[in-house]
Motif scaffolding. Structure first.
Motif, mmCIF file in Angstrom:
data_model
loop_
_atom_site.group_PDB
_atom_site.id
_atom_site.type_symbol
_atom_site.label_atom_id
_atom_site.label_comp_id
_atom_site.label_asym_id
_atom_site.label_seq_id
_atom_site.Cartn_x
_atom_site.Cartn_y
_atom_site.Cartn_z
ATOM 1 N N VAL A 1 0.841 -1.199 0.000
ATOM 2 C CA VAL A 1 0.000 0.000 0.000
ATOM 3 C C VAL A 1 0.883 1.259 0.000
ATOM 4 N N PHE B 1 -0.933 7.023 -9.329
ATOM 5 C CA PHE B 1 -1.792 6.447 -8.274
ATOM 6 C C PHE B 1 -2.776 7.508 -7.786
ATOM 7 N N TYR C 1 -7.003 4.245 -3.027
ATOM 8 C CA TYR C 1 -7.442 2.852 -2.960
ATOM 9 C C TYR C 1 -8.446 2.677 -1.825
ATOM 10 N N THR D 1 -10.240 -5.225 -2.952
ATOM 11 C CA THR D 1 -9.399 -4.038 -2.943
ATOM 12 C C THR D 1 -9.534 -3.372 -4.303
ATOM 13 N N SER E 1 -7.984 -0.249 -6.474
ATOM 14 C CA SER E 1 -7.019 0.842 -6.589
ATOM 15 C C SER E 1 -7.368 1.664 -7.825
#
Lengths: 106, 106
Positions: free
Chosen positions: A35, A44, A47, A57, A59
């Motif tokens: 993470v 990024f 998430y 999960t 993201s």
């Protein structure tokens, strides 16, 4: 854990759904590390994660290039290998283009 | 709860991420009812759900038309209203096009 504060679509989501083996086998420590590492990757966006019987999960990423680069990250590849050999009995990884989002409260 | 056995992409996913209020307020019963009802809708392909701090439910659909029709379902609209007034402090609903999927075991 909070709801990811993602930008206006379009952007991309990776939905990772998994069923775990019994026992930790280094999973919790690796997850924390991944993470932190993912959050440093270019593109990024955030998430979200939850687990009861099933683990989900999600993201969020700026584009497909940032997803492809994270997939090839050397430490992430080690985690992927351990996932298949130690942690997961089954998983599905779906790469998606987020087309719209609605939020509450607006 | 198992991993949804979805067809070859492309198809669509609705990622519903939520934070709950304290107490049930009819939530569990309505959730069971909505899952049964959604599964009868044209274009429904499956769903996955997990909750700990955060709740994540992902439903899978054949196309945007099937998502739009489910959004307008009369009983589902009642559930949506109760969600905003009784059950959720915050949520995000993201509509996505699933572009590829990888599974383990393959």
């Amino acid at each position: 854990m909070s709801i990811a504060n993602t930008p206006q679509p379009p952007y991309y989501a990776v939905i990772f759904t998994s069923l775990r083996n019994e026992g930790d086998h280094g999973y919790a420590a690796m997850t924390r590390h991944m993470v932190q590492l993912a959050a440093q990757q270019p593109g990024f966006l955030g998430y979200e994660s939850a687990r009861d019987e099933l683990g989900i999960t999600v993201s969020y990423w700026k584009n497909l290039e940032s997803i492809a680069a994270w997939k090839e990250d050397a430490l992430h590849r080690i985690a992927q290998d351990r996932g298949r050999s130690l942690w997961y009995t089954q998983y599905s990884l779906r790469v998606c283009r987020v087309e719209r989002e609605s939020k509450f409260p607006e």
